[in-house]
Every structure is written in structure tokens, then in C-alpha cells.
Write a protein that holds these residues in place. Structure first.
Motif, PDB file in Angstrom:
ATOM      1  N   GLY A  60      57.076  50.161 123.193  1.00 36.95           N
ATOM      2  CA  GLY A  60      58.343  49.892 122.537  1.00 36.95           C
ATOM      3  C   GLY A  60      59.150  48.789 123.176  1.00 36.95           C
TER       4      GLY A  60
ATOM      5  N   HIS B 128      57.103  46.021 121.349  1.00 36.15           N
ATOM      6  CA  HIS B 128      58.244  46.454 120.529  1.00 36.15           C
ATOM      7  C   HIS B 128      57.811  47.083 119.201  1.00 36.15           C
TER       8      HIS B 128
ATOM      9  N   TYR C 169      59.786  49.099 116.334  1.00 28.27           N
ATOM     10  CA  TYR C 169      60.990  48.477 115.780  1.00 28.27           C
ATOM     11  C   TYR C 169      60.682  47.242 114.940  1.00 28.27           C
TER      12      TYR C 169
END
Length: 234
Positions: free
Chosen positions: A146, A188, A191
Motif C-alpha cells: 500500500g 500503492h 488506492y
């Protein structure tokens, strides 16, 4: 080339699982042989125990590494370990594909390593690094997480991700003899938009199509150390 993909994600619809499928398809289309160990789907047992040995050398006290060596010599590893060990020894390229858990692998993959990288064959004595039991093979780690890229730069809050992965990249894969390729990182992921994820998948496929261009990470070599494993004087 013979490729073994070891995948550890509990959700078949995850992006990590999409990377796994992209690897299997891309490598197969290139004409490579591919085997897959989908650890969650297999229900792989990650717990190293005395039950891993059909004919233990010492039934009363389990020294795990010594029992591994005995089992290798007497062909008495438990069938699930032997099946995975056969795949490991078969492959030219090992791909470990997983989401980052606490700067490491999920427990099920760590357990796969604990049980399958057996002493007496993969390592033991001075059988490590360039003399490791898996020398001549390459390894590639594919990670999703993430965090964002800037957080893992040399000046970032966490520092470079390959340094955080050193116990896996050097302490496990290189130690066992693999030439370790630079890891592929999906940044990431939770997202991102679908188009952004598709772009990462394409980058992964392009990477797999041109693996011959990859330069392995620098790792220790026993030729640079004396018999007591002290650095040789130059």
C-alpha cells in the motif's frame, strides 16, 4: 526455461493474484514450462514440526535442521514437502509472489521456505551463496503493498524497500545459491484506479518478457573469503 511460481494471497480476485496469473500466462506464451504453487489454494501447512519426517533420526527430540538432513539422505520427508522440493529443484527460475506483510512474506510463504529449503541439500556446511545448493538458478520476488514510492527512497521515511527485504533477498534466496534479480514492486495498490493497475500489470509482463536483460543484485561470494570466512586481503 523451467519456472516455478510460488504465490501467497488468500483472495483469488486480488491484484497480487492477477500478477500471478499474468506471470503464468506470459511465461507460458514465451514457451517456458511453468509450475504453480498457490499456497492458500493448496491449503499448504506452514508449520515446521517433527511430523515432517517419516523416519526421524531421534524420535524423542527434534533438531529440525538435523532431521531435514537425515530425511534427505533416507528419502523420508513428508510427501507435501517432497512434492514442493521436487518443484524447487526442477526450476531454473523461482518467482515468489506475495503482498508485503510487515516488510516480509505472509506466514504461509515463510513456512513454505522453512519446510522446503531443506538442510543438507539447499544449504549446510559451506553450501551457501555461490556454493549454495540452488546455485545456477535465478529468483525474482514480486511484491504488492500500500505504500507509495517516495516513502521507500533512500531519503524516505522507510528507506529503500530492497534493504527492508534483505532477510529474504540475501539471507534466504542468495544464501541458498540463487542469483537474485531486482524485485518487482506494485506500489500503492489498494488506492489505484483500474487503469493504473492495468499499467502495472503491463509493466510486469514487459519485465517477464525481457528477463535476460536483468542484472542480478550484488551478493557475497565465498571466493572473497578465507576458510574461516574472513575477508581475503587484497
Amino acid at each position: 526455461m523451467k519456472c516455478l511460481i510460488v504465490h501467497a494471497h488468500p483472495e483469488p480476485r486480488s491484484f497480487s493474484s492477477a500478477l500471478k496469473e499474468a506471470a503464468r500466462e506470459t511465461l507460458s506464451l514465451q514457451g517456458h514450462e511453468v509450475q504453480l504453487s498457490d499456497l492458500y489454494a493448496m491449503g499448504f501447512n506452514p508449520v515446521a514440526s517433527a511430523d515432517d519426517f517419516l523416519e526421524p533420526a531421534n524420535p524423542d527430540y527434534c533438531v529440525y535442521a538435523l532431521e531435514q538432513r537425515h530425511a534427505v539422505q533416507h528419502h523420508s520427508l513428508s510427501p507435501d514437502i517432497q512434492a514442493e522440493l521436487d518443484k524447487l529443484l526442477w526450476c531454473d527460475l523461482l518467482i515468489l509472489n506475495f503482498p508485503l506483510y510487515w516488510c516480509s512474506t505472509p506466514a504461509i510463504m515463510k513456512g513454505w521456505i522453512d519446510r522446503v529449503f531443506v538442510s543438507g541439500l539447499v544449504y549446510g556446511g559451506k553450501r551457501f551463496y555461490n556454493r549454495g545448493g540452488l546455485a545456477g538458478r535465478r529468483a525474482l520476488v514480486s511484491v504488492t503493498l500500500g505504500g507509495q514510492v517516495h516513502m521507500f527512497q533512500p531519503e524516505g521515511i522507510h528507506g529503500p524497500l530492497p534493504e527492508l527485504l534483505k532477510p529474504l533477498l540475501q539471507g534466504t534466496l542468495a544464501y541458498a545459491g540463487f542469483q537474485v534479480l531486482p524485485p518487482f514492486i506494485g506500489w500503492h495498490i489498494p488506492y489505484l484506479t483500474d487503469p493504473e493497475r492495468s499499467q502495472i500489470l503491463e509493466q510486469w509482463q514487459q519485465r517477464l518478457r525481457h528477463l535476460e536483460q536483468d542484472v542480478p543484485l550484488p551478493m557475497p561470494s565465498l571466493q572473497n573469503f578465507d576458510e574461516q570466512l574472513r575477508p581475503r586481503k587484497t
